[in-house]
Design an enzyme around this catalytic site. Sequence first.
Site, PDB file in Angstrom:
ATOM      1  CB  CYS A 237      12.075 -80.977  -8.086  1.00 47.21           C
ATOM      2  SG  CYS A 237      10.456 -80.311  -8.511  1.00 47.21           S
TER       3      CYS A 237
ATOM      4  CB  CYS B  51       7.698 -80.675  -5.916  1.00 44.43           C
ATOM      5  SG  CYS B  51       7.701 -81.091  -7.671  1.00 44.43           S
TER       6      CYS B  51
END
Length: 78
Positions: free
Chosen positions: A11, A14
């Site tokens: 994501c 991240c």
Amino acid sequence: MKSVKVYGPGCKRCETTEKMVRDAAARLGLDIEVEKVSDPKSIAMAGVMSTPGIAVDGKLVHSGGLPDAGKLEDWLKG
């Protein structure tokens, strides 16, 4: 050389966390190895309950949300 693992499914948070780790290491002049771990089973086995997670030299130091920049530098220096 420190080993840093960034746990997360890929994501935006991240990806941002991985960039923060690399940028902090560059600012500090540290030579680190960064590994991105996106396998859900590996993430769970590492004890990460909420992503992104960060482990430094095998020790989980952060889980959930973006890390504080100051703490991140402390983890890398420590």
